[in-house]
Enzyme design. Sequence first.
Site: not given
Ligand code: PGA
Length: 258
Positions: A13, A15, A98, A100, A170, A176, A217
């Site tokens: 992803n 983003k 997601h 976010e 997730e 992150g 992560s």
């Molecule tokens: P990350 O993000 O691997 O940077 O933790 C995962 C995601 O938000 O899909």
Amino acid sequence: MVQGARTPVIAGNWKMHKTIEEAEEFINALIPAIAETLNHVYLAVPFTAIKSLADRLQQTHLVIGAQNLNDAAEGAFTGEISGRMLKDAGAKFVIIGHSERRQGFGESNTFINRKVIRALSEGLQPMLCIGETFEEREEGKTHSVLETQIIEGLKGIAAQQIEKMIIAYEPVWAIGKGHHAATPKEAQQEHRYCRGVIADHWGKEAANSLPILYGGSVNPENVRSFLDQPDVDGVLVGGASLCVDAFAQIVNYQTINV
Ligand code: PGA
């Protein structure tokens, strides 16, 4: 995961990262680096890069998708993008819900459900993201949050359609964070729980065919420990999917020596 059951899905992803040129450079370096893999490889890229990557990747097993869509077919929704437009550009799947977007853009389970239905009706594979926040976990609400996100997010969807989808678990507190992923044991527990919820509502067959990915992560060092869990069928990778070497190592995780 148990080899031979569900084929591992390694999804990236991006983003809000990468111009078209950067995306093409990435793909040109990635293709030879993952030539041997039998895993399913998905990349959710910015809208602007979908067309050129999808055209480039037609003869490969790499699947290009988007990170969002609007729930309406079309209309006066300034700045939004429809499933039909994504399909037309070459997207095969779309990330929906997601964290976010749930947190930063106030997306509710009801809205997310309408998006899942729209994606399916446009022939796009939905990748539904679910996951609890740190506070919800601390308060012991993880299972009720996951259950609600699954039941409301997939409301009105038939078992045969569920089998065509992907779910990504997730935990919001693990996204992150670099080296603060969930433990493989925590991931396995929640994946098993989610699969149970699917089995209770849509039947065992749907629950057994639906891939459930872990996200939060994931990196080349920890990927194998997640995928060794019986109910972890793949990973959704944010930060580490932006770097060709790291993402290629994750895709080729079976070859990493542990
Ligand atoms: P990350 O993000 O691997 O940077 O933790 C995962 C995601 O938000 O899909």
